[in-house]
Design a protein around this motif. Sequence first.
Motif, PDB file in Angstrom:
ATOM      1  N   VAL A  14       0.837  -1.207   0.000  1.00  0.00           N
ATOM      2  CA  VAL A  14       0.000   0.000   0.000  1.00  0.00           C
ATOM      3  C   VAL A  14       0.868   1.251   0.000  1.00  0.00           C
ATOM      4  N   ALA A  15       1.940   1.230   0.783  1.00  0.00           N
ATOM      5  CA  ALA A  15       2.805   2.411   0.856  1.00  0.00           C
ATOM      6  C   ALA A  15       3.389   2.733  -0.519  1.00  0.00           C
ATOM      7  N   GLY A  16       3.574   1.699  -1.336  1.00  0.00           N
ATOM      8  CA  GLY A  16       4.201   1.900  -2.646  1.00  0.00           C
ATOM      9  C   GLY A  16       3.244   2.364  -3.737  1.00  0.00           C
ATOM     10  N   LEU A  17       1.945   2.375  -3.441  1.00  0.00           N
ATOM     11  CA  LEU A  17       0.978   2.774  -4.480  1.00  0.00           C
ATOM     12  C   LEU A  17       1.082   4.269  -4.761  1.00  0.00           C
ATOM     13  N   LYS A  18       1.111   4.610  -6.038  1.00  0.00           N
ATOM     14  CA  LYS A  18       1.163   6.037  -6.400  1.00  0.00           C
ATOM     15  C   LYS A  18      -0.233   6.641  -6.242  1.00  0.00           C
ATOM     16  N   PRO A  19      -0.353   7.873  -5.713  1.00  0.00           N
ATOM     17  CA  PRO A  19      -1.685   8.490  -5.712  1.00  0.00           C
ATOM     18  C   PRO A  19      -2.125   8.753  -7.155  1.00  0.00           C
ATOM     19  N   LYS A  24      -4.969  14.960  -8.110  1.00  0.00           N
ATOM     20  CA  LYS A  24      -4.154  16.145  -7.879  1.00  0.00           C
ATOM     21  C   LYS A  24      -4.758  17.363  -8.599  1.00  0.00           C
ATOM     22  N   PHE A  25      -5.208  17.147  -9.846  1.00  0.00           N
ATOM     23  CA  PHE A  25      -5.739  18.276 -10.613  1.00  0.00           C
ATOM     24  C   PHE A  25      -7.102  18.722 -10.104  1.00  0.00           C
ATOM     25  N   PHE A  26      -7.897  17.763  -9.635  1.00  0.00           N
ATOM     26  CA  PHE A  26      -9.181  18.139  -9.036  1.00  0.00           C
ATOM     27  C   PHE A  26      -8.942  19.001  -7.807  1.00  0.00           C
ATOM     28  N   ASP A  27      -7.933  18.627  -7.022  1.00  0.00           N
ATOM     29  CA  ASP A  27      -7.668  19.367  -5.789  1.00  0.00           C
ATOM     30  C   ASP A  27      -7.272  20.805  -6.103  1.00  0.00           C
ATOM     31  N   ILE A  28      -6.439  20.988  -7.125  1.00  0.00           N
ATOM     32  CA  ILE A  28      -6.047  22.367  -7.489  1.00  0.00           C
ATOM     33  C   ILE A  28      -7.285  23.105  -8.010  1.00  0.00           C
ATOM     34  N   ALA A  29      -8.039  22.447  -8.906  1.00  0.00           N
ATOM     35  CA  ALA A  29      -9.208  23.101  -9.517  1.00  0.00           C
ATOM     36  C   ALA A  29     -10.214  23.530  -8.446  1.00  0.00           C
ATOM     37  N   ALA A  30     -10.328  22.725  -7.388  1.00  0.00           N
ATOM     38  CA  ALA A  30     -11.322  23.015  -6.341  1.00  0.00           C
ATOM     39  C   ALA A  30     -11.002  24.321  -5.608  1.00  0.00           C
ATOM     40  N   THR A  31      -9.757  24.774  -5.671  1.00  0.00           N
ATOM     41  CA  THR A  31      -9.397  26.011  -4.971  1.00  0.00           C
ATOM     42  C   THR A  31      -9.629  27.237  -5.864  1.00  0.00           C
ATOM     43  N   ALA A 133      -3.068  -0.519 -10.079  1.00  0.00           N
ATOM     44  CA  ALA A 133      -3.142  -0.506  -8.617  1.00  0.00           C
ATOM     45  C   ALA A 133      -3.856  -1.757  -8.097  1.00  0.00           C
ATOM     46  N   GLU A 134      -4.927  -2.143  -8.771  1.00  0.00           N
ATOM     47  CA  GLU A 134      -5.683  -3.323  -8.319  1.00  0.00           C
ATOM     48  C   GLU A 134      -4.843  -4.589  -8.454  1.00  0.00           C
ATOM     49  N   VAL A 135      -4.060  -4.665  -9.503  1.00  0.00           N
ATOM     50  CA  VAL A 135      -3.188  -5.831  -9.679  1.00  0.00           C
ATOM     51  C   VAL A 135      -2.154  -5.863  -8.551  1.00  0.00           C
ATOM     52  N   ILE A 136      -1.566  -4.714  -8.251  1.00  0.00           N
ATOM     53  CA  ILE A 136      -0.550  -4.648  -7.191  1.00  0.00           C
ATOM     54  C   ILE A 136      -1.168  -5.003  -5.841  1.00  0.00           C
ATOM     55  N   LEU A 137      -2.358  -4.469  -5.564  1.00  0.00           N
ATOM     56  CA  LEU A 137      -3.018  -4.776  -4.288  1.00  0.00           C
ATOM     57  C   LEU A 137      -3.282  -6.268  -4.130  1.00  0.00           C
ATOM     58  N   ALA A 138      -3.502  -6.934  -5.252  1.00  0.00           N
ATOM     59  CA  ALA A 138      -3.764  -8.372  -5.198  1.00  0.00           C
ATOM     60  C   ALA A 138      -2.457  -9.179  -5.185  1.00  0.00           C
ATOM     61  N   ALA A 351      -9.582  22.693 -16.751  1.00  0.00           N
ATOM     62  CA  ALA A 351      -8.935  21.510 -16.178  1.00  0.00           C
ATOM     63  C   ALA A 351      -8.979  20.334 -17.159  1.00  0.00           C
ATOM     64  N   VAL A 352      -7.800  19.797 -17.456  1.00  0.00           N
ATOM     65  CA  VAL A 352      -7.689  18.552 -18.235  1.00  0.00           C
ATOM     66  C   VAL A 352      -6.740  17.649 -17.450  1.00  0.00           C
ATOM     67  N   VAL A 353      -6.635  16.399 -17.838  1.00  0.00           N
ATOM     68  CA  VAL A 353      -5.770  15.488 -17.083  1.00  0.00           C
ATOM     69  C   VAL A 353      -4.546  15.132 -17.934  1.00  0.00           C
ATOM     70  N   PRO A 354      -3.343  15.265 -17.376  1.00  0.00           N
ATOM     71  CA  PRO A 354      -2.150  14.904 -18.144  1.00  0.00           C
ATOM     72  C   PRO A 354      -2.148  13.416 -18.492  1.00  0.00           C
ATOM     73  N   GLY A 355      -1.774  13.108 -19.719  1.00  0.00           N
ATOM     74  CA  GLY A 355      -1.857  11.729 -20.204  1.00  0.00           C
ATOM     75  C   GLY A 355      -1.002  10.742 -19.437  1.00  0.00           C
ATOM     76  N   ASN A 356       0.096  11.222 -18.853  1.00  0.00           N
ATOM     77  CA  ASN A 356       0.979  10.259 -18.162  1.00  0.00           C
ATOM     78  C   ASN A 356       0.292   9.634 -16.948  1.00  0.00           C
ATOM     79  N   ALA A 357      -0.809  10.235 -16.470  1.00  0.00           N
ATOM     80  CA  ALA A 357      -1.546   9.644 -15.342  1.00  0.00           C
ATOM     81  C   ALA A 357      -2.136   8.283 -15.718  1.00  0.00           C
ATOM     82  N   PHE A 358      -2.211   8.005 -17.031  1.00  0.00           N
ATOM     83  CA  PHE A 358      -2.868   6.780 -17.491  1.00  0.00           C
ATOM     84  C   PHE A 358      -1.883   5.694 -17.913  1.00  0.00           C
ATOM     85  N   GLY A 359      -0.619   5.908 -17.544  1.00  0.00           N
ATOM     86  CA  GLY A 359       0.373   4.868 -17.815  1.00  0.00           C
ATOM     87  C   GLY A 359       1.176   5.133 -19.069  1.00  0.00           C
TER      88      GLY A 359
END
Length: 392
Positions: A14-19, A24-31, A133-138, A351-359
């Motif tokens: 769990v500690a190794g899972l990337k957020p 992150k972008f939603f959090d910035i946008a919310a402010t 993440a689900e594969v790693i958790l399993a 707000a858009v999402v950077p593509g690297n978030a998807f692998g």
Amino acid sequence: MQEISDVRYLSRRVAGLKPSGIRKFFDIAATMKDVISLGIGEPDFTTPRPILEAGIRSLQAGETHYTSNSGKLEVRQAVADNLVKLYGVKYDPVNEIILTVGVSEALYLTFTAILDPGDEVIIPTPCFVSYQAEVILAGGVPVEIPSRFEDRFQLDPERIRAAITPKTKAIFVGYPCNPTGAVAERETLQQVAEMAIEHNLLIVSDEIYDRLVYNFQHVCIPSLGDEIKKRTILLGGLSKAYAMTGWRIGYACGPAEIIKGLVRIHQYTIMSAPTTAQDAALEALRNGEPHVQEMVAEYDRRRRLIVEGLNSLGLVTFEPRGAFYAFPRIAASGMDDEVFAEKLLQEEHVAVVPGNAFGLGGEGFVRCSYATAYEKIEEALHRMEKFMTRYG
Ligand SMILES: Cc1ncc(COP(=O)(O)O)c(C=O)c1O
């Protein structure tokens, strides 16, 4: 006594899972004020009224108890009926279908049920952020195989073949694709499925966007033949097509032996999917088709607007035929996807999402969701035009 700081609270897994890079972008946008979000991965529509009312009726009738672990049989039957009607695929609702808390839970159950420590799952990317993440958790190991813009983000059978090792347990397939909007071509799916048979591998197929396709007939993997169906776990859900993300209903279908494994985990973790939501899902599955068609028509209108708009700004965009995302290449801006998304948000409040978030393979692209009102997309494009005039 042992110091608290000496105690390892979180497991290494769990500690190794990337957020998630999306949060992150939603959090910035919310402010910020006045943000137009093309970052969202859920329908902007409210659940259609008759489905909503079925949920209300269920509560009023006192349906406030657990259901069978696998979910109400009539709802499983409705899932089965729909799969026959749409794809000619037959599952026995008694022991080949389980209702879950969204496809999210179905993913968790599937990987936990099929993976031993160190087992590998081949995952074509860019893809939905939860798979790895689900594969790693399993306890498993995700093996990312990037698909490419030049190949219309199709699976690449040869690269998949090259990634198979003695530890490979499953090939993951997720079409229509979040984030690219690509749909899977029958021939490519057939090749990958045959590879799974040849190497005795399972196929896990997330088809949650199956109903959101534009001038395209979705190919449901188990419809490709009995041998393929026998080794496929098909995941689907109501979140996207029926605008029911908050209700949390999904399902997994597959061979009885495998589904039995999923039910075992589900009964110890979840017990049963929410009862009210199951009753609303029944209404959706039985009578929701006109609403699906209405929403698909509106998504299609927005899709054409955004694809044309982005291309005209020099943000080269492949034509998405499924889901509700456009995935433009942002090379013309001279920025990488992370900087592009950050500057666009700070300077133009889009707000858009950077593509690297998807692998792997997502770098250099951003995901723009068109599950937002037509007028907002128009305004977002207008702001992006100003942005590209400065940087393009
Ligand atoms: C491809 C894909 N699969 C699964 C999910 C999870 O959906 P849910 O848990 O709401 O069924 C999502 C949500 O964004 C998704 O995009």
